[in-house]
Write a protein that holds these residues in place. Structure first.
Motif, PDB file in Angstrom:
ATOM      1  N   GLY A 108      24.250 -10.028 -12.771  1.00 35.56           N
ATOM      2  CA  GLY A 108      24.502 -10.371 -11.147  1.00 35.56           C
ATOM      3  C   GLY A 108      23.401  -9.522 -10.191  1.00 35.56           C
ATOM      4  N   GLY A 109      23.336  -8.293 -10.964  1.00 33.54           N
ATOM      5  CA  GLY A 109      22.109  -7.477 -10.061  1.00 33.54           C
ATOM      6  C   GLY A 109      20.643  -8.301 -10.256  1.00 33.54           C
ATOM      7  N   ALA A 110      20.442  -8.697 -11.417  1.00 34.25           N
ATOM      8  CA  ALA A 110      19.169  -9.448 -11.613  1.00 34.25           C
ATOM      9  C   ALA A 110      18.922 -10.552 -10.726  1.00 34.25           C
ATOM     10  CB  ALA A 110      18.855  -9.794 -13.045  1.00 34.25           C
ATOM     11  N   VAL A 111      19.983 -11.409 -10.401  1.00 32.35           N
ATOM     12  CA  VAL A 111      19.817 -12.386  -9.565  1.00 32.35           C
ATOM     13  C   VAL A 111      19.636 -11.736  -8.208  1.00 32.35           C
ATOM     14  CG1 VAL A 111      21.196 -14.214  -8.256  1.00 32.35           C
ATOM     15  CG2 VAL A 111      21.418 -13.881 -10.912  1.00 32.35           C
ATOM     16  N   PHE A 112      20.414 -10.593  -7.833  1.00 33.82           N
ATOM     17  CA  PHE A 112      20.190  -9.984  -6.519  1.00 33.82           C
ATOM     18  C   PHE A 112      18.712  -9.519  -6.278  1.00 33.82           C
ATOM     19  CE2 PHE A 112      22.506  -6.937  -3.690  1.00 33.82           C
ATOM     20  CZ  PHE A 112      21.955  -7.479  -2.614  1.00 33.82           C
ATOM     21  N   VAL A 113      18.128  -9.312  -7.366  1.00 32.81           N
ATOM     22  CA  VAL A 113      16.599  -8.816  -7.057  1.00 32.81           C
ATOM     23  C   VAL A 113      15.708  -9.999  -6.964  1.00 32.81           C
ATOM     24  CG1 VAL A 113      14.759  -7.845  -8.717  1.00 32.81           C
ATOM     25  CG2 VAL A 113      16.927  -6.862  -8.493  1.00 32.81           C
ATOM     26  N   VAL A 114      15.896 -11.080  -7.663  1.00 33.31           N
ATOM     27  CA  VAL A 114      15.000 -12.173  -7.478  1.00 33.31           C
ATOM     28  C   VAL A 114      15.216 -12.667  -5.925  1.00 33.31           C
ATOM     29  CG1 VAL A 114      14.718 -14.738  -8.031  1.00 33.31           C
ATOM     30  CG2 VAL A 114      15.153 -13.022  -9.777  1.00 33.31           C
ATOM     31  N   CYS A 115      16.217 -12.883  -5.572  1.00 36.01           N
ATOM     32  CA  CYS A 115      16.412 -13.265  -4.039  1.00 36.01           C
ATOM     33  C   CYS A 115      15.669 -12.503  -2.973  1.00 36.01           C
ATOM     34  CB  CYS A 115      18.007 -13.260  -3.569  1.00 36.01           C
ATOM     35  SG  CYS A 115      18.167 -13.563  -1.822  1.00 36.01           S
ATOM     36  N   MET A 116      15.847 -10.981  -3.392  1.00 37.36           N
ATOM     37  CA  MET A 116      15.518  -9.914  -2.239  1.00 37.36           C
ATOM     38  C   MET A 116      13.724 -10.098  -2.792  1.00 37.36           C
ATOM     39  SD  MET A 116      17.782  -9.316  -0.877  1.00 37.36           S
ATOM     40  CE  MET A 116      17.252  -8.385   0.491  1.00 37.36           C
ATOM     41  N   VAL A 117      13.222 -10.444  -3.916  1.00 40.31           N
ATOM     42  CA  VAL A 117      11.993 -10.228  -4.026  1.00 40.31           C
ATOM     43  C   VAL A 117      11.012 -11.259  -2.994  1.00 40.31           C
ATOM     44  CG1 VAL A 117      10.012 -11.354  -5.612  1.00 40.31           C
ATOM     45  CG2 VAL A 117      11.698  -9.684  -6.387  1.00 40.31           C
ATOM     46  N   GLY A 118      11.779 -12.476  -2.665  1.00 44.07           N
ATOM     47  CA  GLY A 118      11.302 -13.470  -1.868  1.00 44.07           C
ATOM     48  C   GLY A 118      11.077 -12.985  -0.255  1.00 44.07           C
ATOM     49  N   THR A 119      11.823 -12.147  -0.100  1.00 44.73           N
ATOM     50  CA  THR A 119      11.955 -11.720   1.426  1.00 44.73           C
ATOM     51  C   THR A 119      10.744 -10.968   1.838  1.00 44.73           C
ATOM     52  OG1 THR A 119      13.265  -9.557   0.957  1.00 44.73           O
ATOM     53  CG2 THR A 119      14.387 -11.560   1.331  1.00 44.73           C
ATOM     54  N   THR A 120      10.221 -10.062   0.762  1.00 42.09           N
ATOM     55  CA  THR A 120       8.962  -8.903   0.895  1.00 42.09           C
ATOM     56  C   THR A 120       7.807  -9.776   0.329  1.00 42.09           C
ATOM     57  OG1 THR A 120       9.647  -7.564  -0.927  1.00 42.09           O
ATOM     58  CG2 THR A 120      10.310  -7.002   1.438  1.00 42.09           C
ATOM     59  N   LEU A 121       7.962 -10.755  -0.324  1.00 43.54           N
ATOM     60  CA  LEU A 121       6.631 -11.329  -0.944  1.00 43.54           C
ATOM     61  C   LEU A 121       5.331 -11.423   0.029  1.00 43.54           C
ATOM     62  CD1 LEU A 121       6.221 -12.059  -3.955  1.00 43.54           C
ATOM     63  CD2 LEU A 121       6.793 -14.465  -3.197  1.00 43.54           C
ATOM     64  N   PRO A 122       5.491 -11.767   1.083  1.00 35.18           N
ATOM     65  CA  PRO A 122       4.466 -12.207   2.063  1.00 35.18           C
ATOM     66  C   PRO A 122       3.580 -10.826   2.794  1.00 35.18           C
ATOM     67  CG  PRO A 122       6.337 -13.451   2.852  1.00 35.18           C
ATOM     68  CD  PRO A 122       6.724 -12.392   2.120  1.00 35.18           C
ATOM     69  N   THR A 123       4.252  -9.628   2.259  1.00 33.37           N
ATOM     70  CA  THR A 123       3.969  -8.378   3.099  1.00 33.37           C
ATOM     71  C   THR A 123       2.457  -8.222   2.951  1.00 33.37           C
ATOM     72  OG1 THR A 123       6.151  -7.569   3.017  1.00 33.37           O
ATOM     73  CG2 THR A 123       4.157  -5.897   3.204  1.00 33.37           C
ATOM     74  N   PRO A 124       1.784  -7.984   1.579  1.00 30.89           N
ATOM     75  CA  PRO A 124       0.370  -7.873   1.456  1.00 30.89           C
ATOM     76  C   PRO A 124      -0.372  -9.274   2.037  1.00 30.89           C
ATOM     77  CG  PRO A 124       1.273  -8.223  -0.533  1.00 30.89           C
ATOM     78  CD  PRO A 124       2.419  -8.420   0.287  1.00 30.89           C
ATOM     79  N   LEU A 125      -0.086 -10.039   2.175  1.00 31.18           N
ATOM     80  CA  LEU A 125      -0.520 -11.352   2.446  1.00 31.18           C
ATOM     81  C   LEU A 125      -0.860 -11.668   3.936  1.00 31.18           C
ATOM     82  CD1 LEU A 125       1.082 -13.724  -0.037  1.00 31.18           C
ATOM     83  CD2 LEU A 125      -0.749 -12.384  -0.438  1.00 31.18           C
ATOM     84  N   TYR A 126      -0.158 -10.853   4.818  1.00 33.75           N
ATOM     85  CA  TYR A 126      -0.340 -11.193   6.293  1.00 33.75           C
ATOM     86  C   TYR A 126      -1.799 -10.936   6.896  1.00 33.75           C
ATOM     87  CZ  TYR A 126       4.714 -10.715   6.897  1.00 33.75           C
ATOM     88  OH  TYR A 126       6.102 -10.984   6.886  1.00 33.75           O
ATOM     89  N   ALA A 127      -2.641 -10.266   6.211  1.00 34.63           N
ATOM     90  CA  ALA A 127      -4.082  -9.914   6.502  1.00 34.63           C
ATOM     91  C   ALA A 127      -4.631 -11.537   6.157  1.00 34.63           C
ATOM     92  CB  ALA A 127      -4.769  -8.988   5.832  1.00 34.63           C
ATOM     93  N   LEU A 128      -4.425 -12.185   5.080  1.00 35.74           N
ATOM     94  CA  LEU A 128      -4.787 -13.346   4.680  1.00 35.74           C
ATOM     95  C   LEU A 128      -4.467 -14.432   5.865  1.00 35.74           C
ATOM     96  CD1 LEU A 128      -4.659 -13.142   0.893  1.00 35.74           C
ATOM     97  CD2 LEU A 128      -6.648 -12.542   2.233  1.00 35.74           C
ATOM     98  N   TYR A 129      -3.282 -14.139   6.118  1.00 34.13           N
ATOM     99  CA  TYR A 129      -2.650 -15.428   6.957  1.00 34.13           C
ATOM    100  C   TYR A 129      -3.286 -15.106   8.391  1.00 34.13           C
ATOM    101  CZ  TYR A 129       0.908 -16.920   3.847  1.00 34.13           C
ATOM    102  OH  TYR A 129       1.479 -17.474   2.863  1.00 34.13           O
ATOM    103  N   GLN A 130      -3.520 -13.900   8.747  1.00 35.86           N
ATOM    104  CA  GLN A 130      -4.117 -13.662   9.960  1.00 35.86           C
ATOM    105  C   GLN A 130      -5.658 -14.274  10.111  1.00 35.86           C
ATOM    106  OE1 GLN A 130      -3.120  -9.170  10.560  1.00 35.86           O
ATOM    107  NE2 GLN A 130      -3.219  -9.651  12.689  1.00 35.86           N
ATOM    108  N   ASP A 131      -6.540 -14.106   8.902  1.00 34.99           N
ATOM    109  CA  ASP A 131      -7.717 -14.836   8.947  1.00 34.99           C
ATOM    110  C   ASP A 131      -7.781 -16.129   8.977  1.00 34.99           C
ATOM    111  OD1 ASP A 131      -8.861 -12.013   8.740  1.00 34.99           O
ATOM    112  OD2 ASP A 131      -8.987 -12.052   6.394  1.00 34.99           O
ATOM    113  N   LYS A 132      -6.752 -16.831   8.366  1.00 32.07           N
ATOM    114  CA  LYS A 132      -6.659 -18.086   8.146  1.00 32.07           C
ATOM    115  C   LYS A 132      -5.979 -18.917   9.566  1.00 32.07           C
ATOM    116  CE  LYS A 132      -4.438 -21.852   5.363  1.00 32.07           C
ATOM    117  NZ  LYS A 132      -3.538 -22.311   3.995  1.00 32.07           N
ATOM    118  N   PHE A 133      -5.115 -18.088  10.018  1.00 31.18           N
ATOM    119  CA  PHE A 133      -4.694 -19.021  11.279  1.00 31.18           C
ATOM    120  C   PHE A 133      -4.955 -18.107  12.796  1.00 31.18           C
ATOM    121  CE2 PHE A 133      -1.088 -19.878   8.176  1.00 31.18           C
ATOM    122  CZ  PHE A 133      -1.671 -21.198   7.939  1.00 31.18           C
ATOM    123  N   GLY A 134      -5.406 -17.013  12.623  1.00 27.58           N
ATOM    124  CA  GLY A 134      -6.002 -16.133  13.780  1.00 27.58           C
ATOM    125  C   GLY A 134      -5.216 -15.892  14.755  1.00 27.58           C
ATOM    126  N   PHE A 135      -4.004 -15.205  14.038  1.00 29.62           N
ATOM    127  CA  PHE A 135      -3.066 -14.816  15.202  1.00 29.62           C
ATOM    128  C   PHE A 135      -3.093 -13.210  15.268  1.00 29.62           C
ATOM    129  CE2 PHE A 135      -0.641 -15.796  11.109  1.00 29.62           C
ATOM    130  CZ  PHE A 135      -0.307 -14.448  10.743  1.00 29.62           C
TER     131      PHE A 135
END
Length: 396
Positions: free
Chosen positions: A14-41
């Motif tokens: 049950g804890g492992a399933v919990f981990v997988v869900c929470m992984v998705g919530t912070t997955l974009p964190t190191p990608l914001y700079a790439l999104y800023q370059d791509k979309f210009g916000f």
């Protein structure tokens, strides 16, 4: 002990399933700079995109925080995995800012369904007498999953192809596997009711919980606010002020805060539940001071120390808060009360982070960060004073 093994195996799954869900919530964190370059916000837009997630979490906790008490844990968690999968699909299809908002909102809905229900589910699955260990499994799964998200995305973005797509494809596969695991686990609510029988429960606390809730809620707010700044603003600070452009390095520094939180939670067994909240508040204050130094003098070592010390303080405080609140809650209200605590915690992720984003233009990243640190230090000190006064009254 041998008789307890099946229960602990189910608890860990049950804890492992919990981990997988929470992984998705912070997955974009190191990608914001790439999104800023791509979309210009702007940097403000980054904080708003990030905070949309928290609003999704809070909305679900307020409207459906107690639903798993009625309809059962597994149906709610399966819906949560469905929203996590839909969030990953939004990122895979992203060709504009609207997709990012949708992905973050769906991720928030997923986390909102998981936060109370999965915590209660992991505790339900544990063998009798294992409440303390089960609380650690649940909170470690929550924070460990949050830490694995930026680390996974950062490594894939830096060293693998398709940096804005591969992390979400991998997460989609993990979500599918988690759904299969969840279907193999038993339902722990004895007499699940149909969804139409569930009633929205207004935010509120049973009388026996209120005395422990105030310091627990303040410490949770400050700890999650610190994490909010690390996951939304820290990547920009690392790139602009510290010249750290390696996505894996950014993901690792952010992940350290969450992994240190897990270590802090583990340390509760040594320091004791009574001392974990005041010690956690002290750790949060030290982490905020180190972050102030990192912002003021542009020092990477202080940034790393801030993640470690502040994360450890958050772990001590949050596990102590969750244990105290859960133990004081009636069994039939546990998920609802836990969800109320998380409402306060996720308010810490959203409101201060947006405030930092608003202040970036007039004050700059350093000035906005220092204002945030000052406000959070006042709150952490308030919680510490409250705890000390209550301890003195208890001994008198």
């Amino acid at each position: 002990m041998a008789d307890d093994l099946p229960g602990w195996r189910q608890c860990l799954l049950g804890g492992a399933v919990f981990v997988v869900c929470m992984v998705g919530t912070t997955l974009p964190t190191p990608l914001y700079a790439l999104y800023q370059d791509k979309f210009g916000f702007s940097e403000l837009t980054v904080t708003v995109v990030y905070a949309v997630y928290a609003f999704g979490v809070i909305g679900v906790l307020l409207l459906a925080g107690n639903v798993s008490d009625a309809v059962g844990r597994r149906p709610v968690l399966l819906w949560g995995l469905g929203f996590a999968a839909a969030s990953a699909v939004c990122y895979l299809c992203a060709n504009g800012l609207g997709w990012l908002y949708a992905g973050r909102l769906l991720s928030g809905l997923s986390a909102g369904l998981f936060t109370g229900a999965a915590t209660a589910y992991v505790m339900d699955l544990a063998p009798r007498g294992g409440a303390t260990r089960a609380t650690f499994v649940a909170t470690a799964a929550n924070m460990g999953g949050l830490g694995c998200g930026p680390l996974l995305a950062g490594v894939l973005a830096q060293y693998a192809p398709w940096p804005l797509y591969l992390p979400f494809a991998v997460h989609l596969a993990l979500v599918a596997g988690s759904a299969a695991v969840l279907l193999s686990l038993p339902e722990t609510v004895r007499e699940p009711q149909p969804l139409r029988s569930a009633r929205t429960q207004r935010p509120g606390l049973p009388a026996e919980v209120r005395s422990v809730f105030v310091p627990a809620a303040i410490a949770s707010f400050v700890g999650f606010a610190l994490f909010g700044v690390f996951t939304s603003v820290a990547p920009a600070f690392l790139a602009q002020s510290l010249d750290v452009h390696n996505h894996a390095g950014t993901g690792l520094i952010v992940a350290l805060a969450f992994f240190a939180s897990t270590a802090g939670q583990l340390a509760v067994g040594r320091v004791g539940l009574e001392r974990s909240l005041p010690l956690g508040c002290a750790g949060l204050l030290a982490g905020l001071a180190l972050l102030a130094g990192a912002l003021r003098w542009d020092l990477l070592p202080l940034m790393v120390l801030s993640a470690l010390v502040g994360g450890c303080g958050q772990g001590l405080a949050f596990r102590g808060a969750l244990s105290a609140v859960a133990e004081a809650s009636p069994a039939d209200r546990r998920a609802a009360v836990i969800s109320t605590l998380f409402v306060v915690a996720y308010a810490g992720i959203s409101v201060p982070v947006i405030g930092v984003g608003v202040l970036v233009n007039p004050l700059g990243l350093e000035g906005a960060g220092l204002v945030f640190i000052g406000c959070m230090a006042v709150l952490a000190s308030t919680a510490a004073v409250y705890l000390l006064r209550r301890s003195v009254r208890a001994r008198a």
